[in-house]
Design an enzyme around this catalytic site. Structure first.
Site, mmCIF file in Angstrom:
data_model
loop_
_atom_site.group_PDB
_atom_site.id
_atom_site.type_symbol
_atom_site.label_atom_id
_atom_site.label_comp_id
_atom_site.label_asym_id
_atom_site.label_seq_id
_atom_site.Cartn_x
_atom_site.Cartn_y
_atom_site.Cartn_z
ATOM 1 N N ARG A 53 -10.218 8.287 1.065
ATOM 2 C CA ARG A 53 -10.677 7.953 2.568
ATOM 3 C C ARG A 53 -10.997 6.513 2.529
ATOM 4 N NH1 ARG A 53 -14.924 12.175 3.845
ATOM 5 N NH2 ARG A 53 -15.091 11.092 5.796
ATOM 6 N N GLY B 32 6.343 -3.546 33.880
ATOM 7 C CA GLY B 32 6.671 -2.198 34.306
ATOM 8 C C GLY B 32 5.872 -1.269 33.793
ATOM 9 N N ASP C 279 10.660 -3.714 26.264
ATOM 10 C CA ASP C 279 11.031 -2.557 26.093
ATOM 11 C C ASP C 279 12.475 -2.469 25.352
ATOM 12 O OD1 ASP C 279 12.974 -2.963 27.930
ATOM 13 O OD2 ASP C 279 12.337 -1.081 29.114
ATOM 14 N N HIS D 297 -10.315 16.928 -11.268
ATOM 15 C CA HIS D 297 -9.818 17.966 -10.328
ATOM 16 C C HIS D 297 -10.958 18.676 -9.518
ATOM 17 C CE1 HIS D 297 -8.889 19.701 -14.591
ATOM 18 N NE2 HIS D 297 -10.047 19.626 -14.534
ATOM 19 N N SER E 244 13.581 -8.245 27.809
ATOM 20 C CA SER E 244 12.778 -7.134 28.404
ATOM 21 C C SER E 244 11.736 -6.761 27.153
ATOM 22 C CB SER E 244 13.644 -5.914 28.822
ATOM 23 O OG SER E 244 14.141 -6.377 29.933
ATOM 24 N N ALA F 61 -22.963 20.819 -17.559
ATOM 25 C CA ALA F 61 -22.238 21.555 -16.612
ATOM 26 C C ALA F 61 -23.198 22.329 -16.190
ATOM 27 C CB ALA F 61 -21.132 22.344 -17.430
ATOM 28 N N TYR G 181 -25.295 13.662 1.630
ATOM 29 C CA TYR G 181 -25.693 13.555 2.892
ATOM 30 C C TYR G 181 -26.957 14.531 3.066
ATOM 31 C CZ TYR G 181 -25.194 14.234 8.162
ATOM 32 O OH TYR G 181 -25.520 14.359 9.386
ATOM 33 N N ASN H 261 -16.079 10.299 -17.497
ATOM 34 C CA ASN H 261 -15.638 11.483 -17.368
ATOM 35 C C ASN H 261 -16.176 12.448 -16.318
ATOM 36 O OD1 ASN H 261 -13.361 13.667 -18.656
ATOM 37 N ND2 ASN H 261 -15.358 14.775 -18.242
ATOM 38 N N ASN I 102 26.458 -5.696 29.679
ATOM 39 C CA ASN I 102 25.109 -6.764 29.903
ATOM 40 C C ASN I 102 23.968 -5.936 29.246
ATOM 41 O OD1 ASN I 102 23.590 -8.438 30.709
ATOM 42 N ND2 ASN I 102 23.056 -7.831 32.938
#
Length: 455
Positions: free
Chosen positions: A333, A12, A103, A363, A101, A423, A387, A377, A170
């Protein structure tokens, strides 16, 4: 035990879903409805499974692969007509055939097995799977005689007032003696208002031929829920979600608020893991023992080893090894791999990178296309500049290195083990062991110059 066959009705289109996606391919807890049905039939140890496809046949076949045979229903002429399309594959087979079925994603293997057993024990030609509905409106009713024998199925529109009061309905699932099923199918007609061939007419034919027709009444009405629109889809998701969460809690997983915990069907979770509310765990994620998943975390297709702590963070196709932690508000990711006892703090993003044991990334850091060794560290605000506008490049950082805050590592570059990046540096050249790299302009203080500024 006789041979067991199964037919899944999946031809269906599902116009009430109002979707370009074919109905049986809509998902319930991360798995398509038709795949839920197929999985439970496989668990019930069915010998031969045939899926009837029509609209979206190629897409359905791609989804299910070689786990089932297929029959094509080119014209949608009713459920009886659909089953007729399996004739070449099934008509000459012995044994019993269950029809369900595509579904109806909530049926369980246990229910299918009980239906087969009930049917076989009574040597029935047909057994209807029934249930007691709190509100039977819209369902076909099971009419029994005074001694409880099934007389017929009557549809809502054809039922008398007395029949409409019947709560046994049914479910649309049947078990047939296979040879008798196909013999009866050859006798049904489309002489009805819809001009279709109804599978339910087979029940009437078998009754007329004095064959044994029985009904097995299952306990859990929720299993029979069919999905015809988005409202029913949401209900099915809720029922399945509760089933999944209950399963894992009984397996030793603690959930602070199961009502707001969303776990897909193929997820695996170890014992003594604690999951707070508002957590979403999707796909084929695997979570080990003794983990803590904090509120608002979202984990997709990832592998989480033992003793990992995730606080309000997002993971996609990532891996975290034993004792590591992340968050709040960080993002792993695809192809991010976090080694043992690594700390990833807040507002960090890691992509296509390996971070070695004991390394700390506190952080506000981006790490992409990189390999980091042990006990490094990484200071606040460090960016792995991967990139160049055309291509991505790789950065290597050796064991025990120190990357000072607000530094940029411009790939391709190699920071040797035991080296130190001061730094605020922008590093474009590789370092040797024990080097200290400083790449910033020397500070100049201009006396009294601030008095000349407009502010």
């Amino acid at each position: 035990m006789t041979k067991r066959n199964a037919i899944i009705l999946a031809a269906g289109k599902g116009t009430r879903m109002r979707s370009k996606l074919y109905k049986v391919l809509h998902q319930v807890c991360g798995k398509t409805m038709v795949e839920h049905v197929l999985t439970q039939l496989e668990k019930a140890k069915i010998d031969n499974i045939i899926t009837i496809v029509g609209f979206g046949a190629e897409t359905v076949e791609q989804q299910l692969g070689h786990r089932t045979k297929y029959a094509l229903q080119e014209q949608q002429l009713g459920t009886g007509h659909a089953v007729m399309q399996t004739k070449d594959l099934l008509a000459n087979e012995d044994g019993e055939t269950i029809i369900v079925s595509g579904d109806t994603p909530l049926f369980t293997a246990e229910t299918f097995e009980k239906l087969f057993e009930y049917h076989e024990q009574r040597h029935a030609a047909a057994t209807i799977l029934t249930s007691i509905a709190p509100d039977p409106t819209g369902y076909g009713r099971i009419v029994r005689n005074d001694v409880g024998i099934v007389e017929r199925i009557v549809e809502q529109k054809d039922a008398t007032v007395q029949e409409q009061a019947i709560k046994e309905i049914n479910t649309g699932v049947y078990c047939f003696d296979n040879k008798k099923l196909f013999a009866a199918l050859s006798k049904i007609t489309n002489d009805n208002a819809q001009g279709e061939y109804y599978l339910t007419d087979v029940i009437g034919i078998l009754k007329q031929e004095n064959e044994i027709v029985t009904a097995y009444k299952m306990d859990n009405f929720d299993e029979s829920m069919g999905v015809n629109d988005r409202v029913a889809l949401a209900r099915a998701n809720k029922v399945m979600r509760n089933r999944i969460n209950t399963h894992w809690m009984r397996e030793g997983v603690s959930m602070i608020d199961p009502e707001t915990t969303y776990i897909d069907a193929d997820v695996k979770i170890g014992r003594d893991t604690v999951i707070e509310g508002g957590v979403v765990i999707k796909g084929h994620t695997e979570i080990g023992n003794d983990c803590y998943i904090g509120a608002g975390s979202r984990i997709t297709d990832s592998k989480i080893h033992d003793g990992v702590k995730i606080i309000s963070s997002t993971l996609q196709e990532a891996e975290m090894h034993n004792g590591s932690d992340i968050g709040p508000n960080s993002h792993l990711r695809p192809e991010a791999e976090i080694g043992e006892n690594v700390h990833i703090g807040n507002f960090c993003e890691v992509k296509k990178a390996y971070i070695g044991e004991g390394t700390k990334v506190g952080h506000l850091t981006y790490i992409g296309n990189a390999t980091l060794g042990k006990d490094i560290n990484v200071g606040c605000g460090v960016v792995f500049v991967n990139y160049d506008g055309t291509n991505k490049h790789h950065t290597n950082v050796g064991d025990h290195a120190f990357i000072g805050s607000n530094s940029n590592l411009v790939a391709p570059v190699n920071i040797a083990k035991d080296s130190f990046v001061a730094a605020g540096s922008t590093i474009t050249d590789s370092t040797e062991q024990y080097d200290m790299a400083i790449a910033r302009a020397r500070q100049v203080n201009k006396e009294n110059y601030a008095k000349k500024l407009p502010w």
